[in-house]
Every structure is written in C-alpha cells, then in structure tokens.
Design a protein around this motif. Structure first.
Motif, PDB file in Angstrom:
ATOM      1  N   SER A   1       0.806  -1.218   0.000  1.00 34.90           N
ATOM      2  CA  SER A   1       0.000   0.000   0.000  1.00 34.90           C
ATOM      3  C   SER A   1       0.844   1.275   0.000  1.00 34.90           C
ATOM      4  O   SER A   1       0.311   2.367  -0.158  1.00 34.90           O
ATOM      5  CB  SER A   1      -0.926   0.015   1.233  1.00 34.90           C
ATOM      6  N   ARG A   2       2.156   1.149   0.187  1.00 32.77           N
ATOM      7  CA  ARG A   2       3.053   2.308   0.184  1.00 32.77           C
ATOM      8  C   ARG A   2       4.124   2.092  -0.883  1.00 32.77           C
ATOM      9  O   ARG A   2       4.800   1.064  -0.892  1.00 32.77           O
ATOM     10  CB  ARG A   2       3.703   2.494   1.548  1.00 32.77           C
TER      11      ARG A   2
ATOM     12  N   PHE B   1       8.434  -2.818  -1.208  1.00 29.28           N
ATOM     13  CA  PHE B   1       7.898  -1.527  -1.621  1.00 29.28           C
ATOM     14  C   PHE B   1       7.998  -1.359  -3.140  1.00 29.28           C
ATOM     15  O   PHE B   1       9.112  -1.377  -3.690  1.00 29.28           O
ATOM     16  CB  PHE B   1       8.667  -0.389  -0.941  1.00 29.28           C
TER      17      PHE B   1
ATOM     18  N   LEU C   1      -2.189   1.193  -4.074  1.00 31.69           N
ATOM     19  CA  LEU C   1      -1.366   2.146  -3.334  1.00 31.69           C
ATOM     20  C   LEU C   1      -2.241   3.163  -2.611  1.00 31.69           C
ATOM     21  O   LEU C   1      -3.108   3.790  -3.207  1.00 31.69           O
ATOM     22  CB  LEU C   1      -0.410   2.883  -4.281  1.00 31.69           C
TER      23      LEU C   1
ATOM     24  N   GLU D   1      -0.491   5.434  -0.454  1.00 31.02           N
ATOM     25  CA  GLU D   1       0.408   6.555  -0.219  1.00 31.02           C
ATOM     26  C   GLU D   1       1.698   6.382  -1.006  1.00 31.02           C
ATOM     27  O   GLU D   1       2.113   5.265  -1.324  1.00 31.02           O
ATOM     28  CB  GLU D   1       0.719   6.698   1.273  1.00 31.02           C
TER      29      GLU D   1
ATOM     30  N   VAL E   1       5.813   7.836  -1.256  1.00 34.64           N
ATOM     31  CA  VAL E   1       6.955   8.528  -0.667  1.00 34.64           C
ATOM     32  C   VAL E   1       7.866   8.976  -1.807  1.00 34.64           C
ATOM     33  O   VAL E   1       8.213   8.176  -2.686  1.00 34.64           O
ATOM     34  CB  VAL E   1       7.724   7.624   0.310  1.00 34.64           C
TER      35      VAL E   1
ATOM     36  N   SER F   1       2.936  10.947   1.411  1.00 28.68           N
ATOM     37  CA  SER F   1       2.990  10.885   2.872  1.00 28.68           C
ATOM     38  C   SER F   1       4.388  11.058   3.431  1.00 28.68           C
ATOM     39  O   SER F   1       4.555  11.215   4.642  1.00 28.68           O
ATOM     40  CB  SER F   1       2.432   9.539   3.348  1.00 28.68           C
TER      41      SER F   1
ATOM     42  N   LEU G   1      11.055   3.530   6.168  1.00 31.88           N
ATOM     43  CA  LEU G   1       9.746   3.235   5.583  1.00 31.88           C
ATOM     44  C   LEU G   1       8.941   2.280   6.454  1.00 31.88           C
ATOM     45  O   LEU G   1       7.706   2.366   6.504  1.00 31.88           O
ATOM     46  CB  LEU G   1       9.901   2.648   4.185  1.00 31.88           C
TER      47      LEU G   1
END
Length: 296
Positions: A35-36, A67, A108, A110, A112, A133, A293
């Motif tokens: 999800s990130r 990720f 996803l 969020e 970075v 985020s 993370l």
C-alpha cells in the motif's frame, strides 16, 4: 519488454502524459498488497537510471523489501522529449508521475518521494498532495553564491591551511598565485555575505531575505514547514553539496527548528560522496530508507 523477476516482482516500462508531452518511466512491482510505494525523482542533468545505476539498484533493493517503486525521466531528459526544465519547475512532472504510479497500482494508498540533490529540492517545492505521505531527501541542493563560498572556505581551504604540505609549497614558492587568489575571493564573498546577513536579518526568522526575492534555502524551508508528512534526510560526509546544506542549517534558527521536528529524521554517512558511489554506501542508503519506511 517486461523483465520478470518472479510472479510478484517485475519491471514494467510506462508511458504517461505531462502537459501534452509523453514521459517515460519504469515501474518496479512488489507484492500485490503493498500500500506504500516510492517515487524516485531524478535530479538533473540526469535520467532515471542514475549515476553508476544507483536508482535502478536502489529500486530493486526497495522492491526486495516489499515496496513498489516508480522512476521516470523529466521532460527534456533521458527518453522523455521536450525542452529541458529546471528542478524548480518540475512539479507538473512529479504530479504526472504520481498519477501514473497510482493508476498502475490501484492498491497504493500513499507515495513517498525519494530525491537526491536538486531532486530533493524539487520534492520540497511539490505542492501539497494527499497521496504523498513522506519525503526522503538526500544531499539537498541549497546553493547560493555565499553558501558555496563559505563551504569552500570551511571544508576545503581551512583544511589546506592546516596541511604541512601547503606551508612547505609556500616556502618553496610552489604554490600557484591562482590558488591564493581563489581563496581570497572566497573569503571576501563569505565575509561580505555574513555582514549582509547581520544587517538584514529578521530577529524571529533567523535568515535574510534578498532584495530581488526569496533565496533558494528559504523557499525550501517553507516547503519543509508546509509539508505534513514524514521526512528523512540522508547526508554524506564527503560532499560539498551536503556540506552546504549542513552550513545552511547551522546558521539558521528556523532551519534548526524545522530539523528538530518529530516528523523529521536525519541519517549521516560520514565517508560517503555525493552519489553514494561505493557499494557499501549504496547498500547503507537502501537499508536506511527501508528501515525508515517500515518505522511508521
């Protein structure tokens, strides 16, 4: 062609639009429930592979940790056409890349942004986006004429003044006049900038505003203060750009306060150069990023 690593991880070329121009990116898939994700923003003049393939290798390290990653070419660089743009005008490119990243990976929640040098600066200029985020800012570019002069004096010329070789060469007449003139010029620029700052400093802000507009460090500070997410700074020890940033922070009360926020973390690699060119430095950067993370 898609390069498959296994059933869940593979690398996929992506074409996407930015203000009528077709940009090129590479999507690194991770687990299907991630999800990130991490968007690697590239500084210029550079393209999505990075120096010594650092962004490819960083992306694969992040994918191995679970990720997904998207890296891309800004307009005018690499495989993306159109006239080249400066990092201060790259927000549309970053926004289009976030769009493409989330469109290709609907799970996803969020994103970075990871940026090196002026890409770190560009990340701070990117407007508020609820999808973003966090920021990873490696050796941010805060260059001003006074800043580079001070860093040269403090981090290069001062060390030379302490070197016995310098005094040996000086006594034997081997030191070039150009070196002395360069040192004198840098010193004058530094002293002049410090005097100007003392005359124009705002007592509350701890920085000076030039007549023609707001300098780059202050605009970046405003971006950091206005960002509501998590921020990780990664700073090299053997890098003039990182040295300029450290000097900028040390002489500004506002920067020091921002760096002490609970949302902000800092990691240092004392021996690393600007692009983390050695494998152990590169691996350390990847490990720092992954650890951060997973910490929130």
């Amino acid at each position: 062609p898609v390069q498959r690593v296994n059933d869940q991880r593979f690398e996929q070329p992506v074409l996407f639009d930015c203000e009528g121009q077709l940009l090129v990116g590479m999507l690194h898939h991770a687990s299907r429930d991630a999800s990130r994700g991490v968007l690697i923003v590239v500084g210029g003049p550079q393209y999505r592979v990075g120096s010594h393939r650092q962004f490819v290798l960083l992306a694969r390290s992040l994918v191995a940790a679970g990720f997904p990653v998207f890296r891309f070419d800004h307009r005018g660089f690499g495989d993306s056409p159109a006239p080249a743009i400066g990092f201060e005008h790259s927000s549309p490119d970053i926004g289009a890349a976030v769009d493409a990243f989330t469109a290709n990976l609907p799970q996803l929640k969020e994103v970075v942004i990871w940026g090196l040098c002026d890409a770190a600066s560009a990340a701070l200029f990117y407007p508020q986006d609820s999808r973003v985020s966090g920021l990873v800012l490696a050796n941010p570019w805060v260059r001003t004429e006074a800043g580079i002069a001070e860093s040269y004096v403090r981090r290069y010329y001062f060390r030379r003044l302490l070197s016995w070789r310098l005094w040996r060469d000086l006594s034997r007449g081997r030191l070039q006049q150009g070196s002395l003139a360069s040192f004198a010029s840098m010193a004058v620029t530094t002293v002049g900038a410090r005097l100007a700052a003392l005359l124009t400093r705002r007592s509350a802000a701890g920085h000076c505003r030039p007549v023609a507009g707001v300098e780059l460090p202050q605009r970046m500070l405003s971006g950091l203060q206005g960002f509501g997410g998590k921020v990780l700074f990664i700073l090299s020890g053997d890098d003039l750009t990182a040295g300029e940033f450290k000097d900028c922070v040390s002489r500004s009360a506002s920067w020091r306060k921002a760096m002490q926020s609970s949302r902000v973390e800092r990691r240092d690699l004392p021996e690393a150069d600007h692009t983390f060119s050695r494998s152990d430095w590169r691996d350390a950067v990847a490990a720092m990023t992954v650890q951060w993370l997973k910490s929130w």
